[in-house]
Design an enzyme around this catalytic site. Structure first.
Site, mmCIF file in Angstrom:
data_model
loop_
_atom_site.group_PDB
_atom_site.id
_atom_site.type_symbol
_atom_site.label_atom_id
_atom_site.label_comp_id
_atom_site.label_asym_id
_atom_site.label_seq_id
_atom_site.Cartn_x
_atom_site.Cartn_y
_atom_site.Cartn_z
ATOM 1 N N ASN A 239 -18.417 -31.390 -6.980
ATOM 2 C CA ASN A 239 -18.412 -32.455 -5.785
ATOM 3 C C ASN A 239 -17.540 -33.562 -6.056
ATOM 4 O O ASN A 239 -17.076 -34.187 -5.277
ATOM 5 C CB ASN A 239 -19.693 -32.445 -5.256
ATOM 6 C CG ASN A 239 -20.049 -31.112 -4.323
ATOM 7 O OD1 ASN A 239 -19.462 -30.924 -3.445
ATOM 8 N ND2 ASN A 239 -21.278 -30.749 -4.946
ATOM 9 N N ILE B 161 -20.855 -20.121 -5.003
ATOM 10 C CA ILE B 161 -20.198 -19.346 -6.048
ATOM 11 C C ILE B 161 -20.404 -19.993 -7.336
ATOM 12 O O ILE B 161 -20.905 -19.334 -8.215
ATOM 13 C CB ILE B 161 -18.718 -19.254 -6.100
ATOM 14 C CG1 ILE B 161 -18.049 -18.467 -4.944
ATOM 15 C CG2 ILE B 161 -17.967 -18.752 -7.185
ATOM 16 C CD1 ILE B 161 -18.514 -16.925 -4.891
ATOM 17 N N ASP B 162 -20.733 -21.127 -7.324
ATOM 18 C CA ASP B 162 -21.085 -22.204 -8.721
ATOM 19 C C ASP B 162 -22.630 -21.512 -8.883
ATOM 20 O O ASP B 162 -22.875 -21.324 -10.107
ATOM 21 C CB ASP B 162 -21.223 -23.394 -8.459
ATOM 22 C CG ASP B 162 -21.930 -23.983 -7.253
ATOM 23 O OD1 ASP B 162 -21.941 -23.326 -6.294
ATOM 24 O OD2 ASP B 162 -22.218 -25.145 -7.161
ATOM 25 N N ARG B 163 -23.625 -21.262 -7.992
ATOM 26 C CA ARG B 163 -24.670 -20.794 -8.149
ATOM 27 C C ARG B 163 -25.080 -19.398 -8.651
ATOM 28 O O ARG B 163 -25.698 -18.934 -9.307
ATOM 29 C CB ARG B 163 -25.751 -21.083 -6.953
ATOM 30 C CG ARG B 163 -25.917 -22.425 -6.490
ATOM 31 C CD ARG B 163 -26.691 -22.376 -5.079
ATOM 32 N NE ARG B 163 -28.009 -21.972 -5.189
ATOM 33 C CZ ARG B 163 -28.964 -22.027 -4.273
ATOM 34 N NH1 ARG B 163 -28.374 -22.137 -3.098
ATOM 35 N NH2 ARG B 163 -29.972 -21.581 -4.483
ATOM 36 N N ASP C 227 -14.504 -25.716 -13.632
ATOM 37 C CA ASP C 227 -15.494 -25.902 -12.560
ATOM 38 C C ASP C 227 -15.153 -27.146 -11.938
ATOM 39 O O ASP C 227 -15.230 -28.274 -12.249
ATOM 40 C CB ASP C 227 -16.622 -25.850 -13.395
ATOM 41 C CG ASP C 227 -17.964 -26.599 -12.482
ATOM 42 O OD1 ASP C 227 -17.825 -26.337 -11.392
ATOM 43 O OD2 ASP C 227 -18.813 -27.352 -13.153
ATOM 44 N N VAL C 228 -15.001 -26.825 -10.522
ATOM 45 C CA VAL C 228 -14.539 -27.913 -9.598
ATOM 46 C C VAL C 228 -15.787 -28.388 -8.865
ATOM 47 O O VAL C 228 -16.299 -27.616 -8.108
ATOM 48 C CB VAL C 228 -13.279 -27.586 -8.575
ATOM 49 C CG1 VAL C 228 -13.003 -28.651 -7.741
ATOM 50 C CG2 VAL C 228 -12.024 -27.226 -9.378
ATOM 51 N N TYR D 137 -30.813 -12.546 -1.907
ATOM 52 C CA TYR D 137 -30.590 -13.847 -1.074
ATOM 53 C C TYR D 137 -30.402 -13.196 0.407
ATOM 54 O O TYR D 137 -29.786 -12.231 0.945
ATOM 55 C CB TYR D 137 -29.488 -14.561 -1.358
ATOM 56 C CG TYR D 137 -29.541 -16.034 -1.020
ATOM 57 C CD1 TYR D 137 -30.602 -16.891 -1.354
ATOM 58 C CD2 TYR D 137 -28.580 -16.922 -0.552
ATOM 59 C CE1 TYR D 137 -30.504 -18.204 -1.215
ATOM 60 C CE2 TYR D 137 -28.431 -18.281 -0.273
ATOM 61 C CZ TYR D 137 -29.639 -18.777 -0.515
ATOM 62 O OH TYR D 137 -29.660 -20.184 -0.468
ATOM 63 N N ILE E 68 -13.992 -32.818 -12.179
ATOM 64 C CA ILE E 68 -13.806 -31.344 -12.614
ATOM 65 C C ILE E 68 -14.213 -31.411 -14.069
ATOM 66 O O ILE E 68 -13.882 -32.016 -14.767
ATOM 67 C CB ILE E 68 -12.205 -31.155 -12.561
ATOM 68 C CG1 ILE E 68 -12.117 -31.169 -10.931
ATOM 69 C CG2 ILE E 68 -11.947 -29.608 -13.270
ATOM 70 C CD1 ILE E 68 -10.561 -30.982 -10.601
ATOM 71 N N THR F 267 -24.207 -33.344 -8.201
ATOM 72 C CA THR F 267 -24.398 -34.164 -7.068
ATOM 73 C C THR F 267 -25.497 -33.772 -6.328
ATOM 74 O O THR F 267 -26.362 -34.725 -5.531
ATOM 75 C CB THR F 267 -23.233 -34.150 -6.324
ATOM 76 O OG1 THR F 267 -22.096 -34.181 -6.828
ATOM 77 C CG2 THR F 267 -23.123 -34.590 -4.751
#
Length: 244
Positions: free
Chosen positions: A9, A95-97, A6-7, A87, A12, A120
């Protein structure tokens, strides 16, 4: 074995999974990416897949340098997910969401789910009991709130996160801590109360770097897991394999 990355803000996170079991977790800086992955793969030589979710500024090639050792996968909007994306602008949904929403859908079936990711930024993502992703909210995280007070005023200092002694700050520092931390907590509890008033059969998942700090301070009962995104990456990858 699967290595999920998981990268974010700011930093990592990574984890090695065997099936649904976490073998080891890792946290490191972006500049350490290739060195750290190399060491992880030296330790876990049976890793067959590298699964990436990225919202941060890391070159894709940094991961592709490992494609001679294992299969590298980047999740995108074109992948299959276990929910219906309602949405209004689906291609702009991070993509993280989407990974968090997928993990919540798979882990907590037939429930209304609110995923709160405190990093963040703090994001709120709601998936109803019929597996419809409806949307949520985005606001500044704790660190951004401290930084904005310092950067956009002439005299307020930049402070590190600290639990306030009281809601009544008796110094400038304590007033900032009270405003940032208590304001953050009131925001989260307010959102949760609004969702609870409109939806039953409801679960709240709190994750992200500030999850543990916040969990014991919220009035609402939650499921707190700071590594939920990594677990969701693994679950969503298995779902993709089973449904391709």
């Amino acid at each position: 074995m699967v290595l999920t990355v998981d990268v974010g803000n700011t930093r990592i996170k990574a984890a090695v999974f065997e099936g649904s079991n976490v073998l080891e977790n890792f946290i490191f800086e972006k500049k350490e990416l290739e060195e750290k992955i190399k060491k992880i793969l030296e330790k876990f030589q049976n890793c067959s897949d590298l699964i990436v979710s990225s919202v941060g500024s890391v070159e894709k090639q940094s991961f592709m340098n490992f494609e001679n050792q294992l299969n590298v996968h980047f999740f995108s909007h074109e992948d299959i997910f276990p929910f219906h994306n309602k949405y209004a602008t689906p291609k702009t949904l991070g993509i993280d969401r989407m990974i968090l929403a997928a993990g919540a859908t798979l882990k907590f079936p037939k429930q209304n789910r609110l995923v709160i990711d405190a990093g963040t930024c703090i994001t709120y993502d709601f998936i109803d009991e019929n597996d419809n992703y409806l949307g949520g909210a985005i606001s500044p995280g704790l660190r951004l709130r401290y930084e904005s007070l310092h950067n956009f005023t002439a005299r307020l200092p930049l402070l590190n996160l600290e639990a306030p002694n009281s809601y009544i700050g008796n110094s400038t520092a304590q007033a900032i801590h009270s405003g940032v931390v208590n304001g953050f907590i009131y925001e989260i509890d307010g959102f949760i109360d609004e969702y609870r008033a409109n939806f039953s059969n409801f679960i709240i998942i709190l994750t992200g770097g500030d999850a543990e700090f916040l969990a014991k301070r919220l009035k609402n009962t939650i499921f707190a897991n700071s590594n939920f995104l990594l677990e969701s990456l693994n679950q969503t990858f298995q779902y993709k394999i089973d449904n391709d």
